[in-house]
Design a protein around this motif. Structure first.
Motif, PDB file in Angstrom:
ATOM      1  N   MET A 152       0.848  -1.162   0.000  1.00  0.00           N
ATOM      2  CA  MET A 152       0.000   0.000   0.000  1.00  0.00           C
ATOM      3  C   MET A 152       0.897   1.229   0.000  1.00  0.00           C
ATOM      4  SD  MET A 152      -2.930   1.242   2.710  1.00  0.00           S
ATOM      5  CE  MET A 152      -1.922   1.296   4.158  1.00  0.00           C
ATOM      6  N   LYS A 153       0.521   2.207  -0.797  1.00  0.00           N
ATOM      7  CA  LYS A 153       1.233   3.478  -0.866  1.00  0.00           C
ATOM      8  C   LYS A 153       0.332   4.544  -0.237  1.00  0.00           C
ATOM      9  CE  LYS A 153       3.210   6.652  -4.252  1.00  0.00           C
ATOM     10  NZ  LYS A 153       3.427   6.880  -5.687  1.00  0.00           N
ATOM     11  N   VAL A 154       0.873   5.309   0.703  1.00  0.00           N
ATOM     12  CA  VAL A 154       0.108   6.353   1.381  1.00  0.00           C
ATOM     13  C   VAL A 154       0.783   7.693   1.127  1.00  0.00           C
ATOM     14  CG1 VAL A 154      -0.821   7.165   3.576  1.00  0.00           C
ATOM     15  CG2 VAL A 154      -0.567   4.711   3.178  1.00  0.00           C
ATOM     16  N   MET A 155       0.001   8.664   0.699  1.00  0.00           N
ATOM     17  CA  MET A 155       0.505  10.009   0.441  1.00  0.00           C
ATOM     18  C   MET A 155      -0.161  10.988   1.401  1.00  0.00           C
ATOM     19  SD  MET A 155       0.471   8.233  -2.815  1.00  0.00           S
ATOM     20  CE  MET A 155      -1.236   8.181  -2.779  1.00  0.00           C
ATOM     21  N   PHE A 156       0.659  11.801   2.059  1.00  0.00           N
ATOM     22  CA  PHE A 156       0.163  12.817   2.967  1.00  0.00           C
ATOM     23  C   PHE A 156       0.379  14.178   2.311  1.00  0.00           C
ATOM     24  CE2 PHE A 156       0.968   9.256   5.697  1.00  0.00           C
ATOM     25  CZ  PHE A 156      -0.029   9.324   6.666  1.00  0.00           C
ATOM     26  N   SER A 157      -0.568  15.093   2.503  1.00  0.00           N
ATOM     27  CA  SER A 157      -0.404  16.440   1.966  1.00  0.00           C
ATOM     28  C   SER A 157      -0.958  17.451   2.957  1.00  0.00           C
ATOM     29  CB  SER A 157      -1.096  16.584   0.609  1.00  0.00           C
ATOM     30  OG  SER A 157      -2.474  16.312   0.730  1.00  0.00           O
ATOM     31  N   GLN A 158      -0.387  18.642   2.922  1.00  0.00           N
ATOM     32  CA  GLN A 158      -0.822  19.725   3.807  1.00  0.00           C
ATOM     33  C   GLN A 158      -1.611  20.754   3.017  1.00  0.00           C
ATOM     34  OE1 GLN A 158       2.855  21.196   5.483  1.00  0.00           O
ATOM     35  NE2 GLN A 158       2.457  20.083   7.382  1.00  0.00           N
ATOM     36  N   SER A 159      -2.480  21.456   3.730  1.00  0.00           N
ATOM     37  CA  SER A 159      -3.220  22.561   3.122  1.00  0.00           C
ATOM     38  C   SER A 159      -3.458  23.619   4.196  1.00  0.00           C
ATOM     39  CB  SER A 159      -4.550  22.066   2.535  1.00  0.00           C
ATOM     40  OG  SER A 159      -5.362  21.501   3.540  1.00  0.00           O
ATOM     41  N   ASP A 160      -4.036  24.706   3.811  1.00  0.00           N
ATOM     42  CA  ASP A 160      -4.354  25.805   4.724  1.00  0.00           C
ATOM     43  C   ASP A 160      -3.108  26.255   5.493  1.00  0.00           C
ATOM     44  OD1 ASP A 160      -6.007  27.727   5.829  1.00  0.00           O
ATOM     45  OD2 ASP A 160      -6.725  26.404   7.423  1.00  0.00           O
ATOM     46  N   ASP A 161      -2.047  26.547   4.752  1.00  0.00           N
ATOM     47  CA  ASP A 161      -0.773  26.989   5.344  1.00  0.00           C
ATOM     48  C   ASP A 161      -0.237  26.022   6.390  1.00  0.00           C
ATOM     49  OD1 ASP A 161      -0.488  29.330   3.806  1.00  0.00           O
ATOM     50  OD2 ASP A 161      -1.840  30.414   5.155  1.00  0.00           O
ATOM     51  N   GLY A 162      -0.416  24.736   6.158  1.00  0.00           N
ATOM     52  CA  GLY A 162       0.112  23.722   7.056  1.00  0.00           C
ATOM     53  C   GLY A 162      -0.762  23.408   8.255  1.00  0.00           C
ATOM     54  N   ARG A 163      -1.945  24.023   8.312  1.00  0.00           N
ATOM     55  CA  ARG A 163      -2.833  23.785   9.451  1.00  0.00           C
ATOM     56  C   ARG A 163      -3.598  22.470   9.328  1.00  0.00           C
ATOM     57  NH1 ARG A 163      -3.958  29.003   8.153  1.00  0.00           N
ATOM     58  NH2 ARG A 163      -2.968  30.551   9.454  1.00  0.00           N
ATOM     59  N   LEU A 164      -3.749  21.990   8.111  1.00  0.00           N
ATOM     60  CA  LEU A 164      -4.491  20.756   7.871  1.00  0.00           C
ATOM     61  C   LEU A 164      -3.627  19.746   7.134  1.00  0.00           C
ATOM     62  CD1 LEU A 164      -7.889  22.244   6.613  1.00  0.00           C
ATOM     63  CD2 LEU A 164      -7.350  21.421   8.914  1.00  0.00           C
ATOM     64  N   CYS A 165      -3.888  18.487   7.377  1.00  0.00           N
ATOM     65  CA  CYS A 165      -3.190  17.408   6.689  1.00  0.00           C
ATOM     66  C   CYS A 165      -4.223  16.389   6.235  1.00  0.00           C
ATOM     67  CB  CYS A 165      -2.183  16.742   7.622  1.00  0.00           C
ATOM     68  SG  CYS A 165      -1.298  15.378   6.842  1.00  0.00           S
ATOM     69  N   THR A 166      -4.065  15.909   5.026  1.00  0.00           N
ATOM     70  CA  THR A 166      -4.954  14.901   4.448  1.00  0.00           C
ATOM     71  C   THR A 166      -4.091  13.761   3.942  1.00  0.00           C
ATOM     72  OG1 THR A 166      -6.454  16.641   3.712  1.00  0.00           O
ATOM     73  CG2 THR A 166      -6.690  14.518   2.641  1.00  0.00           C
ATOM     74  N   TRP A 167      -4.657  12.565   3.942  1.00  0.00           N
ATOM     75  CA  TRP A 167      -3.930  11.436   3.373  1.00  0.00           C
ATOM     76  C   TRP A 167      -4.799  10.716   2.353  1.00  0.00           C
ATOM     77  CZ3 TRP A 167      -5.962   6.586   4.039  1.00  0.00           C
ATOM     78  CH2 TRP A 167      -6.799   6.371   5.131  1.00  0.00           C
ATOM     79  N   ARG A 168      -4.119  10.070   1.418  1.00  0.00           N
ATOM     80  CA  ARG A 168      -4.757   9.272   0.381  1.00  0.00           C
ATOM     81  C   ARG A 168      -3.931   8.012   0.247  1.00  0.00           C
ATOM     82  NH1 ARG A 168      -3.714   9.030  -5.064  1.00  0.00           N
ATOM     83  NH2 ARG A 168      -2.329  10.806  -4.892  1.00  0.00           N
ATOM     84  N   ALA A 169      -4.596   6.884   0.057  1.00  0.00           N
ATOM     85  CA  ALA A 169      -3.881   5.613  -0.048  1.00  0.00           C
ATOM     86  C   ALA A 169      -4.222   4.910  -1.351  1.00  0.00           C
ATOM     87  CB  ALA A 169      -4.235   4.709   1.124  1.00  0.00           C
ATOM     88  N   GLU A 170      -3.219   4.271  -1.926  1.00  0.00           N
ATOM     89  CA  GLU A 170      -3.412   3.376  -3.056  1.00  0.00           C
ATOM     90  C   GLU A 170      -3.345   1.967  -2.491  1.00  0.00           C
ATOM     91  OE1 GLU A 170      -0.663   4.023  -6.225  1.00  0.00           O
ATOM     92  OE2 GLU A 170      -1.202   6.128  -6.418  1.00  0.00           O
ATOM     93  N   LEU A 171      -4.474   1.300  -2.505  1.00  0.00           N
ATOM     94  CA  LEU A 171      -4.570  -0.052  -1.972  1.00  0.00           C
ATOM     95  C   LEU A 171      -4.202  -1.054  -3.050  1.00  0.00           C
ATOM     96  CD1 LEU A 171      -7.954   0.465  -0.109  1.00  0.00           C
ATOM     97  CD2 LEU A 171      -5.666   0.538   0.868  1.00  0.00           C
ATOM     98  N   PRO A 172      -4.039  -2.324  -2.668  1.00  0.00           N
ATOM     99  CA  PRO A 172      -3.777  -3.348  -3.690  1.00  0.00           C
ATOM    100  C   PRO A 172      -4.840  -3.311  -4.793  1.00  0.00           C
ATOM    101  CG  PRO A 172      -3.468  -4.255  -1.499  1.00  0.00           C
ATOM    102  CD  PRO A 172      -4.047  -2.869  -1.320  1.00  0.00           C
TER     103      PRO A 172
END
Length: 90
Positions: free
Chosen positions: A1-21
Motif C-alpha cells: 500500500m502506498k500512502v501520500m500525505f499532503s498539507q493545506s491551509d498553510d500547514g494547518r491541515l493534513c490529508t492522506w490518500r492511499a493506493e490499496l492493492p
C-alpha cells in the motif's frame, strides 16, 4: 500500500490518500496539525511507527487488507468488519 500525505491551509491541515492493492484508491481523513501543538499529524506518526516496528496488525496494515473503518469514510462490509473484529484485543 502506498500512502501520500499532503498539507493545506498553510500547514494547518493534513490529508492522506492511499493506493490499496489492485489500484483501489482510498481518500483518508483530514486532520488539524496544530490542535495538538505539533506539526506532525497523528495519522502520519502512526504510519511511521507501524512501518518502523513492522506491526502487521496495526491500523494501516488492516486498511491495506480490506478493513472498513468508519473513520476513513469507507462503506462497512461484512469481511471488513470481520477483519477488524479478529484483531480486537480480548
Amino acid at each position: 500500500m502506498k500512502v501520500m500525505f499532503s498539507q493545506s491551509d498553510d500547514g494547518r491541515l493534513c490529508t492522506w490518500r492511499a493506493e490499496l492493492p489492485k489500484h483501489r484508491q482510498l481518500q483518508g481523513s483530514t486532520m488539524g496539525t496544530r490542535a495538538a501543538r505539533t506539526d506532525l499529524p497523528h495519522d502520519l506518526a502512526q504510519f511511521v511507527v507501524e512501518v518502523t516496528l513492522g506491526l502487521e496488525e496495526g491500523f494501516w496494515n488492516l486498511v491495506a487488507n480490506g478493513a472498513t473503518f468508519k473513520s476513513v469514510g469507507r462503506r462497512q462490509t461484512k469481511p471488513g468488519r470481520q477483519l477488524i473484529a479478529a484483531h480486537v484485543p480480548s
